[in-house]
Design an enzyme around this catalytic site. Structure first.
Site, PDB file in Angstrom:
ATOM      1  N   LYS A 176       0.832  -1.196   0.000  1.00  0.00           N
ATOM      2  CA  LYS A 176       0.000   0.000   0.000  1.00  0.00           C
ATOM      3  C   LYS A 176       0.877   1.261   0.000  1.00  0.00           C
ATOM      4  CE  LYS A 176      -3.681  -2.090   2.831  1.00  0.00           C
ATOM      5  NZ  LYS A 176      -4.789  -2.003   1.872  1.00  0.00           N
ATOM      6  N   ARG A 203      -9.966 -11.870   2.158  1.00  0.00           N
ATOM      7  CA  ARG A 203     -10.841 -12.945   1.647  1.00  0.00           C
ATOM      8  C   ARG A 203     -10.162 -14.306   1.740  1.00  0.00           C
ATOM      9  NH1 ARG A 203     -11.194  -9.964  -3.997  1.00  0.00           N
ATOM     10  NH2 ARG A 203     -10.949  -8.261  -2.501  1.00  0.00           N
TER      11      ARG A 203
END
Length: 509
Positions: free
Chosen positions: A287, A361
């Site tokens: 990020k 996920r």
């Protein structure tokens, strides 16, 4: 968290009450004109202030719309030196309880700034039922919260913590009102506990300390806790979760909290599943620095699942409730998983990693598989999963996805009653082809468009036929500014919805 106020019921004539601050919730049009209010309580306040309230409302263009607030001095004409008037919107609205919760919370939050330690809330005569008492109680406790653990005394600022909040009702001895107050306290305190977890730095809350917190909570509230470490996860076949966590020196933890009625097993019950990425640097798909700053909040789903169990222990449902949390850190190191890696899930599906920053996920997939195998009647998972959901719904609304419309409706209804904004999005299987891989059973991400949907579709691969609801709480988990009862920072979103969903199932049982 800062010390929370004692919330209590009070009754009797208005002129018999003393406090530092009176809070007067009003409907639209009750104070902004010269007409007499239909409600005796508002009429008494208006008469006591001899036109000051009307003048201030006119000057500040206060009409009583939901979210409006008006603060004024009473000049000794009431039992409190200050009065805060809060808007509830139109009388008779189906949203009155939620609006009341937010209004009371905002007023209590503001009370600290003016040093009001004793607050009296003048509940409307038509909003003194049990649900209104519960809503006002929750608002008061949520509004009194402040995360000030790391502030020195000099930096804590002016004002004093609110010590007591009294709710003016018809009869303070009413059993239903007392029960509602206790329920509101239990739920709001659980939500504030989740806020503490999310607000803590990642150097304080990492997988092992999150597991310790869960153990302590379980011990304090009569729950059973189980914590599994790396070796056990490998034996369980949690290949996706292990893959995500292998870049960190803090090994992953699989946390289970169990409530059993009377300490006995009774049916399969329901389950909460929480994403517990205690810090998310993005892995090798790293990020930007600005996006990484708040990534201590990537375990907000886990915080909600764990802390909701504190409320469950207080509710004492006649069926089992279980929380499952996958706790990991997603970091960069020589051991970290890489783009292009193939991970094998507990279910047996192989997954091509085409984005290491879509790690939540992967963690949830293994945890959901395990939860499904336990045979629960329904499962709700909570995760700060996608920025795409924030693009679709904004920062205040959680996305809802489900494979079962009845369960989705039940959770949506629970969110509405709890005052948490949820919105259902389609589990559009036409987008499923985006997850097709040439070298594995599936990829972990799809294309840019519909990213929240493809994330939910990925999770659905691990839910089998169990009724399942996925809450994407990426937006409302953390606020960038004060709003309603909430300070800037964590909101504890999901705790109140899970508690209400459980409560609704109890009432239907």
């Amino acid at each position: 968290m800062s010390k929370l106020p004692n919330v209590k019921l009070s009754s009797g004539a208005l002129n018999k009450h003393k406090a530092d601050l009176f809070v007067l919730p009003v409907y639209e049009g009750e104070v902004g004109s010269k007409r007499k209010s239909l409600r005796p309580l508002v009429t008494r306040v208006r008469r006591a202030l001899r036109g000051v309230l009307e003048e201030a409302a006119k000057s500040e263009r206060f009409s009583g719309k939901a979210g409006q607030m008006l603060a004024l001095h009473t000049h000794g004409r009431l039992g409190a030196p200050r009065l805060t008037v809060v808007g509830l919107g139109k009388s008779g609205s189906t949203e009155t309880h939620s609006t009341l919760r937010n209004a009371v919370g905002a007023a209590v939050r503001g009370a600290r700034r003016i040093g009001a330690t004793r607050v009296l809330v003048l509940l409307p005569e038509d909003a003194r039922d049990a649900e209104a008492v519960r809503a006002a109680t929750e608002g008061a406790i949520l509004g009194a919260y402040r995360f000030d653990r790391y502030l020195t005394q000099e930096q804590k600022g002016a004002g004093k913590p609110v010590r007591t909040v009294a709710l003016l009702v018809e009869d303070a001895r009413d059993a239903a009102a007392k029960q509602a107050l206790g329920l509101g306290q239990a739920i709001a305190e659980a939500a504030n506990l989740a806020r503490d977890l999310v607000n803590e730095p990642a150097g304080v809350i990492y997988p092992a300390t999150l597991a310790d917190f869960a153990r302590d909570l379980a011990k304090a509230h009569g729950l059973k806790s189980t914590v599994r470490g790396l070796r056990e996860l490998e034996k369980l076949g949690f290949g996706m979760m292990v893959g995500v966590g292998q870049g960190s020196d803090h090994e992953p933890k699989f946390i289970t909290l169990e409530y059993r009625p009377g300490g006995r097993s009774s049916g399969k019950g329901i389950a909460f599943v929480g994403k517990g990425v205690t810090f998310d640097a993005g892995g090798y798909d790293i990020k930007p620095a600005a996006s990484m700053l708040d990534m201590k909040m990537d375990m907000a789903g886990a915080a909600a699942a764990i802390c909701a169990m504190r409320a469950i222990a207080a509710l004492e449902p006649p069926f089992p409730v279980t929380a499952y949390v996958g706790a990991v850190e997603n970091l960069v190191s020589g051991r970290a998983y890489k783009p292009g890696d193939i991970l094998k899930s507990r279910k047996g599906l192989t997954v091509e990693v085409n984005n290491t920053d879509a790690e939540g996920r992967l963690v949830l997939g293994d945890v959901l598989s395990y939860a499904v195998e336990q045979g629960h009647e329904a499962i709700v998972d909570l995760a700060t999963l996608t920025g795409a959901c924030m693009v679709a719904l904004g920062p205040y609304t959680a996305g809802v996805f489900s494979n079962d419309e009845a369960t989705a409706k039940a959770v949506l209804d629970a969110g509405r009653k709890a005052g948490e904004d949820l919105w259902q999005l389609p589990l559009n299987e036409d987008l499923g082809e985006q997850l097709d891989s040439d070298i594995a059973d599936t990829k972990n991400t799809g294309e840019r468009w519909g990213g929240a949907i493809t994330a939910a579709l990925f999770l659905s691969k691990f839910t089998e036929h169990t009724p399942w609801v996925h809450l994407d709480i990426a937006g409302p988990a953390m606020l960038a500014r004060e709003r309603g009862p909430f300070t800037k920072g964590a909101t504890g979103v999901g705790v109140r919805t899970l508690a209400q969903w459980t409560l609704d199932r109890m009432r239907a049982a």
